[in-house]
Design a protein around this motif. Structure first.
Motif, PDB file in Angstrom:
ATOM      1  N   LEU A 154       0.861  -1.183   0.040  1.00  0.00           N
ATOM      2  CA  LEU A 154      -0.005   0.028  -0.047  1.00  0.00           C
ATOM      3  C   LEU A 154       0.974   1.163   0.014  1.00  0.00           C
ATOM      4  O   LEU A 154       0.540   2.249  -0.656  1.00  0.00           O
ATOM      5  N   ALA A 155       1.913   1.195   0.615  1.00  0.00           N
ATOM      6  CA  ALA A 155       2.910   2.302   0.595  1.00  0.00           C
ATOM      7  C   ALA A 155       3.426   2.829  -0.635  1.00  0.00           C
ATOM      8  O   ALA A 155       3.503   4.215  -0.880  1.00  0.00           O
ATOM      9  N   GLU A 156       3.230   2.033  -1.635  1.00  0.00           N
ATOM     10  CA  GLU A 156       3.605   2.481  -3.058  1.00  0.00           C
ATOM     11  C   GLU A 156       2.440   3.295  -3.790  1.00  0.00           C
ATOM     12  O   GLU A 156       2.744   3.869  -4.544  1.00  0.00           O
ATOM     13  N   SER A 157       1.432   2.986  -3.182  1.00  0.00           N
ATOM     14  CA  SER A 157       0.259   3.882  -3.873  1.00  0.00           C
ATOM     15  C   SER A 157      -0.304   5.043  -2.959  1.00  0.00           C
ATOM     16  O   SER A 157      -0.929   5.680  -3.377  1.00  0.00           O
ATOM     17  N   VAL A 158       0.733   5.209  -1.711  1.00  0.00           N
ATOM     18  CA  VAL A 158       0.115   6.513  -1.010  1.00  0.00           C
ATOM     19  C   VAL A 158       0.279   7.847  -2.033  1.00  0.00           C
ATOM     20  O   VAL A 158      -0.693   8.593  -1.602  1.00  0.00           O
ATOM     21  N   PRO A 159       1.337   8.104  -2.510  1.00  0.00           N
ATOM     22  CA  PRO A 159       1.375   9.252  -3.286  1.00  0.00           C
ATOM     23  C   PRO A 159       0.068   9.600  -4.077  1.00  0.00           C
ATOM     24  O   PRO A 159      -0.370  10.609  -4.328  1.00  0.00           O
ATOM     25  N   TYR A 160      -0.456   8.397  -4.803  1.00  0.00           N
ATOM     26  CA  TYR A 160      -1.514   8.531  -5.674  1.00  0.00           C
ATOM     27  C   TYR A 160      -2.710   8.844  -4.787  1.00  0.00           C
ATOM     28  O   TYR A 160      -3.664   9.507  -5.209  1.00  0.00           O
ATOM     29  N   TYR A 161      -3.059   8.216  -3.638  1.00  0.00           N
ATOM     30  CA  TYR A 161      -4.038   8.488  -2.765  1.00  0.00           C
ATOM     31  C   TYR A 161      -3.898  10.033  -2.423  1.00  0.00           C
ATOM     32  O   TYR A 161      -4.870  10.700  -2.255  1.00  0.00           O
ATOM     33  N   ILE A 162      -2.753  10.345  -1.989  1.00  0.00           N
ATOM     34  CA  ILE A 162      -2.694  11.966  -1.534  1.00  0.00           C
ATOM     35  C   ILE A 162      -2.713  12.896  -2.685  1.00  0.00           C
ATOM     36  O   ILE A 162      -3.612  13.741  -2.602  1.00  0.00           O
ATOM     37  N   GLY A 163      -2.583  12.413  -3.959  1.00  0.00           N
ATOM     38  CA  GLY A 163      -2.997  13.240  -4.932  1.00  0.00           C
ATOM     39  C   GLY A 163      -4.478  13.355  -5.165  1.00  0.00           C
ATOM     40  O   GLY A 163      -4.996  14.321  -5.536  1.00  0.00           O
ATOM     41  N   LEU A 164      -5.151  12.320  -5.192  1.00  0.00           N
ATOM     42  CA  LEU A 164      -6.823  12.415  -5.212  1.00  0.00           C
ATOM     43  C   LEU A 164      -7.227  13.269  -3.849  1.00  0.00           C
ATOM     44  O   LEU A 164      -8.091  13.672  -4.009  1.00  0.00           O
ATOM     45  N   LEU A 165      -6.655  13.016  -2.911  1.00  0.00           N
ATOM     46  CA  LEU A 165      -6.966  13.869  -1.777  1.00  0.00           C
ATOM     47  C   LEU A 165      -6.697  15.413  -2.086  1.00  0.00           C
ATOM     48  O   LEU A 165      -7.446  16.353  -1.292  1.00  0.00           O
ATOM     49  N   ALA A 166      -5.836  15.837  -2.737  1.00  0.00           N
ATOM     50  CA  ALA A 166      -5.455  17.022  -2.990  1.00  0.00           C
ATOM     51  C   ALA A 166      -6.639  17.861  -3.978  1.00  0.00           C
ATOM     52  O   ALA A 166      -6.745  19.105  -3.724  1.00  0.00           O
ATOM     53  N   PHE A 167      -7.369  17.212  -4.905  1.00  0.00           N
ATOM     54  CA  PHE A 167      -8.238  17.626  -5.599  1.00  0.00           C
ATOM     55  C   PHE A 167      -9.231  18.483  -4.865  1.00  0.00           C
ATOM     56  O   PHE A 167      -9.812  19.411  -5.255  1.00  0.00           O
TER      57      PHE A 167
END
Length: 189
Positions: A154-167
């Motif tokens: 899951l740690a490898e996808s955290v930047p992408y989750y954060i990217g979605l949270l930024a919108f």
């Protein structure tokens, strides 16, 4: 695409029909409460449809789901919220219903191509590769590749989750402008 459009329409039609002042009054003058009240049902509907599609893909059709349902369900929730945030941003940026919908349509259609659905992003020229990250769909695709197909930690996808949270932070910049249009500007046909 449909989330962009339906969100922009739900807000833009209040401006067009000149019911925006009443809508805002019912929320106690809070643009945040007005948006939450209007869009929470939409959020639940979009999430139900998205989770249903995931159920069809990963359950019934047997597409790979290496990391389990939770990672992809969270990604779907964040995709819905990010797309709604862009819909709010579009109509706040251009508070004319047809123009806000046109902007949503344009960027929604571009998101399919530029996010990597039709051509891998790595095969695109550098400026277009950079543009891929202004679309929520790109982050969702990356999560889908990492979590569903590869089964990466899951740690490898955290930047992408954060990217979605930024919108969802994006409309915060335009909420004062949207409130001004709701309360004091007449609709321009």
């Amino acid at each position: 695409l449909m989330i962009f459009l339906m969100t922009s329409y739900a807000i833009g039609v209040e401006i067009k029909r000149q019911t925006a002042k009443e809508w805002l009054r019912l929320s106690g003058g809070s643009i945040t409460l007005a948006l939450l009240g209007k869009l929470c049902v939409h959020t639940l509907m979009f999430l139900a449809v998205g989770l249903g599609i995931q159920g069809i893909l990963y359950g019934w059709m047997g597409f790979p789901l290496q990391s389990g349902w939770g990672a992809m369900a969270l990604a779907m929730l964040l995709l819905v919220l990010a797309s709604q945030a862009l819909g709010i941003f579009f109509i706040a940026l251009i508070p004319i219903l047809r123009m806000g919908l046109s902007l949503g349509s344009l960027l929604g259609m571009l998101s399919f191509s530029i996010s990597g659905m039709s051509v891998p992003v790595s095969s695109m020229i550098a400026p277009v590769q950079a543009l891929a990250f202004i679309f929520p769909l790109r982050y969702y695709y990356q999560i889908g590749i990492n979590q569903a197909l590869i089964g990466a930690p899951l740690a490898e996808s955290v930047p992408y989750y954060i990217g979605l949270l930024a919108f969802p932070l994006l409309p915060l910049v335009t909420l004062p402008r949207l409130k001004r249009y709701l309360t004091s500007i007449d609709y321009i046909a």
